[in-house]
Every structure is written in structure tokens, then in C-alpha cells.
Design an enzyme around this catalytic site. Structure first.
Site, PDB file in Angstrom:
ATOM      1  N   ASP A   1       0.847  -1.198   0.000  1.00  0.00           N
ATOM      2  CA  ASP A   1       0.000   0.000   0.000  1.00  0.00           C
ATOM      3  C   ASP A   1       0.886   1.253   0.000  1.00  0.00           C
ATOM      4  O   ASP A   1       1.876   1.304   0.732  1.00  0.00           O
ATOM      5  CB  ASP A   1      -0.861   0.097   1.268  1.00  0.00           C
TER       6      ASP A   1
ATOM      7  N   ASP B   1      -0.626  -2.875  -4.284  1.00  0.00           N
ATOM      8  CA  ASP B   1      -1.815  -2.914  -3.416  1.00  0.00           C
ATOM      9  C   ASP B   1      -2.458  -1.536  -3.462  1.00  0.00           C
ATOM     10  O   ASP B   1      -2.229  -0.787  -4.412  1.00  0.00           O
ATOM     11  CB  ASP B   1      -1.426  -3.381  -1.999  1.00  0.00           C
ATOM     12  N   ASP B   2      -3.240  -1.179  -2.436  1.00  0.00           N
ATOM     13  CA  ASP B   2      -3.946   0.092  -2.485  1.00  0.00           C
ATOM     14  C   ASP B   2      -2.992   1.252  -2.747  1.00  0.00           C
ATOM     15  O   ASP B   2      -1.931   1.353  -2.131  1.00  0.00           O
ATOM     16  CB  ASP B   2      -4.669   0.347  -1.160  1.00  0.00           C
TER      17      ASP B   2
ATOM     18  N   HIS C   1      -4.217  -1.539  -6.382  1.00  0.00           N
ATOM     19  CA  HIS C   1      -5.619  -1.806  -6.114  1.00  0.00           C
ATOM     20  C   HIS C   1      -6.475  -0.547  -6.088  1.00  0.00           C
ATOM     21  O   HIS C   1      -7.605  -0.578  -5.617  1.00  0.00           O
ATOM     22  CB  HIS C   1      -5.776  -2.578  -4.801  1.00  0.00           C
TER      23      HIS C   1
ATOM     24  N   ARG D   1     -12.933   2.252  -4.894  1.00  0.00           N
ATOM     25  CA  ARG D   1     -13.386   1.156  -4.032  1.00  0.00           C
ATOM     26  C   ARG D   1     -13.747   1.646  -2.636  1.00  0.00           C
ATOM     27  O   ARG D   1     -12.998   2.378  -2.005  1.00  0.00           O
ATOM     28  CB  ARG D   1     -12.275   0.103  -3.935  1.00  0.00           C
TER      29      ARG D   1
ATOM     30  N   LYS E   1     -15.056  -0.285   0.876  1.00  0.00           N
ATOM     31  CA  LYS E   1     -15.435  -1.572   1.456  1.00  0.00           C
ATOM     32  C   LYS E   1     -15.597  -1.436   2.963  1.00  0.00           C
ATOM     33  O   LYS E   1     -14.781  -0.822   3.642  1.00  0.00           O
ATOM     34  CB  LYS E   1     -14.406  -2.657   1.105  1.00  0.00           C
TER      35      LYS E   1
END
Ligand SMILES: *[C@@H]1O[C@H](CO)[C@@H](O)[C@H](O)[C@H]1NC(C)=O
Length: 377
Positions: free
Chosen positions: A196, A217-218, A239, A272, A274
Site C-alpha cells: 500500500d 496494493d492500495d 488496487h 473502491r 469496502k
């Protein structure tokens, strides 16, 4: 002598004093004056031990080509108010299995910047095994920006983080300007994972602009916090721009987020949100505006309230409502077996959408609980 001090005598013409700071404290009668002088001092450090030992006596610190010992932190916490720290040359890190962090900053009114040509090379390949923080080697976190208040981090050039790069926690009014994170060397089999770029928690006022991120990743992950912006960035290989997962921590509120004018390319998803299955909290007043995407492998926009430790359950829960969301000018393309939209809501309300045009992919498998007036899929 491991470091040098040069103090500019402010208001006294071009006077320049050079010497070991202890020499400034020889005379008791001059103590107050000397202390004041030391605070103004500019210090160039070339070793970790000198930097850590001397950080409190300088307000203009240069970290020049420091080779950080394996298993140690480049510890710039608790700096004197108003300190400027400049990275010069190549900062390197020895290999050891440990949790890190490799670099840590805290303080008030702190400026961190990078001189032209500098690089903070975290040597990730020594740890990368494709397992990230889920297993394999114990990997150190990268850069803690914890408890930084009214501070700015400008133009830092970081590469090859073992796992997550910036951990921003307990920060208040922190600007991060033009950060570069290049983990593209980790795009190999058994390479970088959970890298991340920016993880934000329990912070108020975090403003990231002009980020250029290549990772796995993020690009951005906001777990909690208020008044957070991410603008003018480019995110590649990872991500995408994430809020969450939210829920199940000490702090489970995300509020007043503005994510805008950012390109997301070669990533699993672009937008995104979540929230954690069965948890409580709130996600409120969120804007994504001017997001362009290309070569998105899974979802263009994914908003789901069923997250569980990396795995969605498929059944959304309503304990972390997602309210007051604006999705505006979100454009671009996903790959042919991706889905442009994926929505799994049990409590989503007060959203507005405009200018959303995502091409490619196949019909969304899930579109459950769309707020009234919204027709994404
Ligand atoms: C919503 O968030 C934005 C930042 O994106 C902020 O400027 C605005 O004041 C917030 N609105 C409310 C009602 O708090």
C-alpha cells in the site's frame, strides 16, 4: 566527529560559526544564548547514530546518504517544533526480518523534503516473497508519519518498500506534496505484495497531492479519519483508490473525503469502498471526482458492505452505512473479463452520480442495494 554544525547568526550579517555543538555550551553565562544558537543550527548527518543523537539540537537537519543499520529505524520522531529535514543522496536500509518501521517522523510544524536526485531505497527485493504481510518473511513497514501536526512532506522519492509505505496515523493538518513511490521492481513472480502506498487512520486533515505511485496494493487506503483529500495523482499496478476496509478497529469513522483528478492504470480496481461484514461505523460525505481509469482487471467502481479479512462474504451488512457519496466524472475502461460496477449494499443512501462512463468488461454480477435515484448497473 560524526557530524558538523554550522549556525547562521541571524541578524548579524554574514557571520558563520562552525564547530561541535558541545563547544557552544562551555560557558554557563552564555548558556541561554548558546541554546538559542543551537536551535537555529543546521546539521548534516551522514550516519544513523549521529542523526538520532543530534536531531533535537538542530532545526535544519540534512540526512545525507545514510545507510540505516538492519533492524533499526531512521528515527526522526519527537523533533523540535519547526524543524526541517532534507533527504540527500541515497538512503539505504540493511536486511533483517522485523516489523519496522524503517523511517519514522513525528512533531509539530515539521517540513520533510528531498533534495534533487535523492532516493530513499528500502531494498524491498530482499524481503519480497509474494506473501506481503500475510506470511513468509517478517517484513518491516516503510514510513511512519504518526502524530505529525501542521506539517508538510514534499517531493520524497521512495522506492522498493518491503510492504506498506506511508502509515499515516494520529496526524493533523498534514500535507504530502508530490510524493513518488516506485515499487515497480516488485512486479515479478513472488514479488511485492501488500505494498500500500498511503494507509490513513485516525487522522484529521490529510492532504495528498500529485502522488505518483507504482505498487501492488492500495494506492490510497483510508481506514478512518476526517477531512482527507487525494488530488492530482497517478496510481499504477495496484488496487486503486480505497476507503476501507472500515469497521472492526478502534476508530471506524471516515468522513469528508475528496478524491479527485487522478488516473488509475493497470490496477485491479479504480474506485473502491469496502466496509467490514457485521461491524459498526460510518462512511460519510465522500467525493470521487475526475477519476480516469485504464486496463482495470477486476472492477471499475466497487462498493461493498460485506468485507471480511480480505474475502467478501457476498452478504452485505448495514452496520457501517455509506452515505452522502458523490461520484462524478468517472471514466475509462476495464478489461474484457472485468466488471465496470460492483455494488453490494445493505445501507447506502444519499448518493449522487454524474458523468460516469466506464467501458469494457461484462455485465456486473452484483448490483444490490443501489440507493434510490442511482443507476450504476
Ligand atoms: C464534505 O466534505 C468536503 C471535503 O470533500 C468538505 O469540504 C465539506 O465541508 C464537507 N461537508 C460537510 C457538510 O461536512
Amino acid at each position: 566527529m560524526q557530524f558538523t554544525v554550522s549556525a547562521l547568526l541571524l541578524g548579524a550579517g554574514a557571520g558563520l560559526v562552525a564547530g561541535h555543538p558541545s563547544s557552544l555550551f562551555h560557558s554557563n553565562s552564555k548558556h541561554a544564548e548558546a541554546a538559542e544558537l543551537a536551535k537555529r543550527a543546521s546539521c548534516t548527518f551522514t550516519t544513523l547514530s549521529a542523526a538520532v543523537a543530534g536531531k533535537k539540537s538542530c532545526t535544519a537537519i540534512v540526512l545525507n546518504g545514510i545507510a540505516v543499520t538492519a533492524g533499526k529505524t531512521l528515527d526522526m520522531t519527537d523533533l523540535t517544533k519547526g524543524t526541517t529535514v532534507t533527504f540527500e543522496g541515497t538512503t539505504t536500509f540493511g536486511y533483517k526480518e522485523w516489523d519496522g518501521p524503517l523511517v519514522s517522523f513525528s512533531g509539530t510544524d515539521i517540513t520533510v523534503k528531498g533534495a534533487s536526485g535523492h532516493v530513499i531505497d528500502m531494498n524491498g527485493a530482499a524481503w519480497w516473497d509474494g506473501e506481503g504481510s500475510n506470511g513468509g518473511k517478517t517484513k518491516p513497514k516503510g514510513f511512519y508519519a504518526h502524530s505529525l501536526t501542521d506539517s508538510t512532506i514534499t517531493g520524497l522519492n521512495i522506492k522498493n518498500t518491503p510492504i506498506q509505505c506511508y502509515s499515516i496515523n494520529g496526524a493533523s493538518n498534514l500535507k504530502i506534496v508530490n510524493p513518488v513511490i516506485d515499487n515497480s521492481a516488485g512486479d515479478v513472480t513472488d514479488g511485492g505484495h501488500n505494498t500500500d502506498a498511503f494507509d490513513i487512520g485516525s487522522s484529521t486533515g490529510v492532504y495528498i497531492s500529485g502522488a505518483n505511485v507504482k505498487n501492488q496494493d492500495d494506492c490510497l487506503a483510508i481506514n478512518s479519519g476526517t477531512d482527507i483529500s487525494f488530488t492530482g495523482g497517478t496510481c499504477s499496478g495496484g488496487h486503486g483508490l480505497s476507503i476501507g476496509s472500515v469497521g472492526g478497529r478502534d476508530d471506524n469513522t471516515v468522513e469528508n473525503v475528496y478524491i479527485a483528478n487522478t488516473k488509475v492504470i493497470n490496477s485491479d480496481q479504480a474506485v473502491r469502498i469496502k466496509t467490514v461484514s457485521g461491524a459498526t461505523g460510518s462512511v460519510k460525505n465522500i467525493t470521487y471526482s475526475g477519476i480516469s481509469m485504464s486496463n482495470i482487471a477486476k472492477y471499475g467502481i466497487v462498493i461493498e458492505q460485506d468485507y471480511e479479512n480480505g474475502d467478501p462474504t457476498g452478504t452485505p451488512t448495514s452496520g457501517v452505512p455509506i452515505t452522502d457519496v458523490t461520484l462524478k466524472s468517472i471514466t475509462g475502461a476495464v478489461v474484457s473479463d472485468a466488471q465496470p460496477y460492483y455494488l453490494l449494499c445493505a445501507s447506502c443512501s444519499d448518493w449522487t452520480t454524474s458523468g460516469i462512463a466506464i467501458t469494457g468488461g461484462k455485465t456486473s454480477k452484483s448490483c444490490k442495494g443501489e440507493p434510490s435515484g442511482v443507476k450504476l448497473c
